[in-house]
Design a protein around this motif. Structure first.
Motif, short mmCIF file in Angstrom:
data_model
loop_
_atom_site.label_atom_id
_atom_site.label_comp_id
_atom_site.label_asym_id
_atom_site.label_seq_id
_atom_site.Cartn_x
_atom_site.Cartn_y
_atom_site.Cartn_z
N GLN A 118 0.61 -1.46 -0.30
CA GLN A 118 -0.16 -0.39 0.25
C GLN A 118 0.74 1.22 0.16
OE1 GLN A 118 -2.37 -0.45 2.94
NE2 GLN A 118 -3.77 -2.14 2.04
N TRP A 119 2.09 1.55 0.55
CA TRP A 119 2.78 1.82 0.80
C TRP A 119 3.59 2.50 -0.58
CZ3 TRP A 119 8.07 2.49 -0.03
CH2 TRP A 119 8.60 3.43 0.00
N SER A 120 4.03 1.04 -1.41
CA SER A 120 4.73 1.44 -2.53
C SER A 120 3.96 1.97 -3.17
CB SER A 120 5.01 0.14 -2.45
OG SER A 120 5.64 -0.05 -4.19
N ARG A 121 2.79 1.84 -3.98
CA ARG A 121 1.27 2.31 -5.02
C ARG A 121 1.25 3.35 -4.44
NH1 ARG A 121 4.02 1.23 -8.07
NH2 ARG A 121 5.09 1.37 -7.39
N ARG A 122 0.88 3.79 -3.11
CA ARG A 122 0.24 5.49 -2.65
C ARG A 122 -0.73 5.04 -2.51
NH1 ARG A 122 4.90 7.22 -5.76
NH2 ARG A 122 6.65 8.54 -4.63
#
Length: 134
Positions: A118-122
């Motif tokens: 989730q963090w990586s794909r914003r």
């Protein structure tokens, strides 16, 4: 707009985030512990200050844990039963303990991985307020 993601330099690579998440480390710096205790996600990284409060892991880690544990242990149960024919109580003891141990090991790893993706794909507010350049 079709080439929007292709033209951008990926400053949050998914592979790196997944590997850090599986180790329950901050997907941003890789140093700080993401989890506070067994499954509670910290609000921020103690090392770099990255905010995790946006995460929405919900039931995803539990579903992945069930999927992986089932795919590992179901063939093992079948093989042990056919090859050795242990008593039902032996099977329950062996595979009950195996299921519990594997589930307890994988659940926090999958939680870290889901939050890191989730963090990586914003997703869900990660990266809100950042300016994304074309």
């Amino acid at each position: 707009m079709d080439n929007y993601r292709d033209d951008m330099i990926d400053d949050r690579p998914v592979k790196t985030a997944i590997l850090r998440g599986l180790r329950c480390r901050c997907p941003n710096c890789g140093k700080g512990r993401m989890l506070d205790g067994y499954l509670k996600v910290r609000d921020t990284c103690p090392e770099c200050g990255e905010t995790y409060s946006h995460h929405r892991a919900d039931d995803g880690p539990a579903y992945l844990t069930i999927l992986v544990v089932g795919h590992i242990l179901a063939p093992a149960i079948l093989w042990v039963f056919i090859a050795y024919r242990p008593s039902p109580m032996t099977m329950i003891a062996m595979f009950g303990a195996g299921t519990l141990a594997l589930s307890l090991l994988l659940l926090p790893m999958f939680k870290g991985m889901i939050v890191a993706i989730q963090w990586s794909r914003r997703m869900h507010g990660f990266g809100a307020g950042e300016i994304v350049h074309d």
